[in-house]
Design a protein around this motif. Structure first.
Motif, PDB file in Angstrom:
ATOM      1  N   UNK A 130      -1.179  11.438  -9.378  1.00  0.00           N
ATOM      2  CA  UNK A 130      -2.208  10.584  -9.974  1.00  0.00           C
ATOM      3  C   UNK A 130      -3.597  11.128  -9.641  1.00  0.00           C
ATOM      4  N   UNK A 131      -4.507  10.994 -10.605  1.00  0.00           N
ATOM      5  CA  UNK A 131      -5.880  11.460 -10.419  1.00  0.00           C
ATOM      6  C   UNK A 131      -6.809  10.366  -9.895  1.00  0.00           C
ATOM      7  N   UNK A 132      -6.503   9.101 -10.219  1.00  0.00           N
ATOM      8  CA  UNK A 132      -7.358   7.989  -9.828  1.00  0.00           C
ATOM      9  C   UNK A 132      -6.500   6.769  -9.519  1.00  0.00           C
ATOM     10  N   UNK A 133      -6.757   6.161  -8.379  1.00  0.00           N
ATOM     11  CA  UNK A 133      -6.111   4.908  -7.995  1.00  0.00           C
ATOM     12  C   UNK A 133      -7.175   3.821  -8.054  1.00  0.00           C
ATOM     13  N   UNK A 165      -7.730   4.992   2.752  1.00  0.00           N
ATOM     14  CA  UNK A 165      -7.605   6.047   3.752  1.00  0.00           C
ATOM     15  C   UNK A 165      -6.443   6.993   3.479  1.00  0.00           C
ATOM     16  N   UNK A 166      -5.408   6.515   2.784  1.00  0.00           N
ATOM     17  CA  UNK A 166      -4.208   7.324   2.619  1.00  0.00           C
ATOM     18  C   UNK A 166      -4.073   8.054   1.298  1.00  0.00           C
ATOM     19  N   UNK A 167      -4.869   7.699   0.317  1.00  0.00           N
ATOM     20  CA  UNK A 167      -4.715   8.309  -1.006  1.00  0.00           C
ATOM     21  C   UNK A 167      -5.261   9.730  -1.031  1.00  0.00           C
ATOM     22  N   UNK A 168      -4.522  10.611  -1.684  1.00  0.00           N
ATOM     23  CA  UNK A 168      -5.007  11.969  -1.901  1.00  0.00           C
ATOM     24  C   UNK A 168      -5.895  12.024  -3.138  1.00  0.00           C
ATOM     25  N   UNK A 169      -5.723  11.061  -4.036  1.00  0.00           N
ATOM     26  CA  UNK A 169      -6.521  10.983  -5.261  1.00  0.00           C
ATOM     27  C   UNK A 169      -7.799  10.191  -4.986  1.00  0.00           C
ATOM     28  N   UNK A 170      -8.707  10.238  -5.946  1.00  0.00           N
ATOM     29  CA  UNK A 170      -9.900   9.406  -5.871  1.00  0.00           C
ATOM     30  C   UNK A 170      -9.481   7.942  -5.967  1.00  0.00           C
ATOM     31  N   UNK A 171     -10.243   7.067  -5.322  1.00  0.00           N
ATOM     32  CA  UNK A 171      -9.954   5.634  -5.333  1.00  0.00           C
ATOM     33  C   UNK A 171     -11.186   4.897  -5.839  1.00  0.00           C
ATOM     34  N   UNK A 172     -10.955   4.016  -6.821  1.00  0.00           N
ATOM     35  CA  UNK A 172     -12.010   3.155  -7.341  1.00  0.00           C
ATOM     36  C   UNK A 172     -11.685   1.736  -6.898  1.00  0.00           C
ATOM     37  N   UNK A 173     -12.597   1.114  -6.169  1.00  0.00           N
ATOM     38  CA  UNK A 173     -12.407  -0.273  -5.724  1.00  0.00           C
ATOM     39  C   UNK A 173     -13.262  -1.181  -6.578  1.00  0.00           C
ATOM     40  N   UNK A 179       0.834  -1.212   0.000  1.00  0.00           N
ATOM     41  CA  UNK A 179       0.000   0.000   0.000  1.00  0.00           C
ATOM     42  C   UNK A 179       0.863   1.254   0.000  1.00  0.00           C
ATOM     43  N   UNK A 180       1.965   1.239   0.739  1.00  0.00           N
ATOM     44  CA  UNK A 180       2.858   2.403   0.742  1.00  0.00           C
ATOM     45  C   UNK A 180       3.480   2.622  -0.637  1.00  0.00           C
ATOM     46  N   UNK A 181       3.804   1.542  -1.333  1.00  0.00           N
ATOM     47  CA  UNK A 181       4.364   1.663  -2.680  1.00  0.00           C
ATOM     48  C   UNK A 181       3.354   2.347  -3.601  1.00  0.00           C
ATOM     49  N   UNK A 182       2.098   1.922  -3.541  1.00  0.00           N
ATOM     50  CA  UNK A 182       1.056   2.520  -4.369  1.00  0.00           C
ATOM     51  C   UNK A 182       0.860   3.987  -4.001  1.00  0.00           C
ATOM     52  N   UNK A 183       0.783   4.278  -2.714  1.00  0.00           N
ATOM     53  CA  UNK A 183       0.573   5.660  -2.277  1.00  0.00           C
ATOM     54  C   UNK A 183       1.749   6.551  -2.652  1.00  0.00           C
ATOM     55  N   UNK A 211     -12.597 -12.283   6.058  1.00  0.00           N
ATOM     56  CA  UNK A 211     -13.328 -12.286   7.325  1.00  0.00           C
ATOM     57  C   UNK A 211     -12.889 -11.099   8.176  1.00  0.00           C
ATOM     58  N   UNK A 212     -13.676 -10.774   9.166  1.00  0.00           N
ATOM     59  CA  UNK A 212     -13.313  -9.682  10.082  1.00  0.00           C
ATOM     60  C   UNK A 212     -12.019 -10.000  10.808  1.00  0.00           C
ATOM     61  N   UNK A 213     -11.851 -11.243  11.212  1.00  0.00           N
ATOM     62  CA  UNK A 213     -10.621 -11.638  11.903  1.00  0.00           C
ATOM     63  C   UNK A 213      -9.435 -11.518  10.955  1.00  0.00           C
ATOM     64  N   UNK A 214      -9.606 -11.921   9.712  1.00  0.00           N
ATOM     65  CA  UNK A 214      -8.542 -11.799   8.722  1.00  0.00           C
ATOM     66  C   UNK A 214      -8.109 -10.362   8.528  1.00  0.00           C
ATOM     67  N   UNK A 215      -9.057  -9.449   8.501  1.00  0.00           N
ATOM     68  CA  UNK A 215      -8.739  -8.031   8.362  1.00  0.00           C
ATOM     69  C   UNK A 215      -7.990  -7.521   9.587  1.00  0.00           C
ATOM     70  N   UNK A 216      -8.411  -7.959  10.766  1.00  0.00           N
ATOM     71  CA  UNK A 216      -7.798  -7.508  12.006  1.00  0.00           C
ATOM     72  C   UNK A 216      -6.364  -8.020  12.132  1.00  0.00           C
ATOM     73  N   UNK A 217      -6.167  -9.300  11.869  1.00  0.00           N
ATOM     74  CA  UNK A 217      -4.861  -9.921  12.049  1.00  0.00           C
ATOM     75  C   UNK A 217      -3.888  -9.513  10.948  1.00  0.00           C
ATOM     76  N   UNK A 218      -4.343  -9.523   9.720  1.00  0.00           N
ATOM     77  CA  UNK A 218      -3.454  -9.295   8.583  1.00  0.00           C
ATOM     78  C   UNK A 218      -3.388  -7.842   8.134  1.00  0.00           C
ATOM     79  N   UNK A 219      -4.303  -7.000   8.589  1.00  0.00           N
ATOM     80  CA  UNK A 219      -4.350  -5.644   8.067  1.00  0.00           C
ATOM     81  C   UNK A 219      -4.937  -5.657   6.671  1.00  0.00           C
ATOM     82  N   UNK A 220      -5.010  -4.509   6.057  1.00  0.00           N
ATOM     83  CA  UNK A 220      -5.608  -4.456   4.738  1.00  0.00           C
ATOM     84  C   UNK A 220      -4.921  -3.387   3.898  1.00  0.00           C
ATOM     85  N   UNK A 221      -4.225  -3.832   2.848  1.00  0.00           N
ATOM     86  CA  UNK A 221      -3.608  -2.866   1.940  1.00  0.00           C
ATOM     87  C   UNK A 221      -4.675  -1.990   1.298  1.00  0.00           C
TER      88      UNK A 221
END
Length: 140
Positions: free
Chosen positions: A98-101, A125-133, A86-90, A109-119
């Motif tokens: 960049x205008x769009x990421x 949360x960190x991008x200054x540009x718009x983000x399309x998921x 995620x830091x590399x992308x940001x 799972x919720x536990x997976x997000x908690x334990x592993x984090x989420x890129x």
């Protein structure tokens, strides 16, 4: 317009590149592809880092080639240093104004997000540009 996507050989990664390429095409913009290789933590790992980085860049160039053939302007970026995906992308998004990421999402799972984090969350949360998921298609 500059559109950025990370290159990852997963259904989600391919969906992100496809969506980013389409956004760049429609807006007559530039597509930036980011490759990420974790930095080595010891001398043994640092010996293979160069070859891993070369292989990652080659994979990205393989993704970029057919997009260039379709008329898109595509550049490949491979930030080096002790950063996460995620830091590399940001970092590239900020450095290249960049205008769009575009990011690919997968169900976790919720536990997976908690334990592993989420890129994806870090980019959202960190991008200054718009983000399309985007999600991968059901057949991927």
């Amino acid at each position: 317009m500059k559109v950025l996507a990370g290159v990852l050989d997963t259904p989600e990664g391919r969906a992100a590149v496809d969506a980013a390429a389409e956004a760049a095409r429609v807006r007559e913009g530039e597509l930036l592809l980011v490759v990420y290789v974790p930095s080595p933590h010891d001398s043994q790992a640092s010996r293979s880092f160069g070859s891993e980085m070369d292989a990652a860049r080659q994979r990205a160039e393989t993704v970029a080639a057919p997009l260039r053939e379709r008329g898109l302007t595509v550049s490949v970026h491979a930030p080096v240093g002790p950063v996460s995906a995620s830091e590399a992308i940001l970092r590239v998004a900020q450095d290249q104004a960049v205008d769009l990421v575009v990011i690919g999402l997968r169900r976790r799972s919720r536990v997976g997000k908690l334990v592993l984090g989420s890129n994806a969350q870090d980019v959202l949360l960190g991008a200054e540009a718009a983000v399309l998921a985007v999600k991968a298609g059901a057949d991927d």
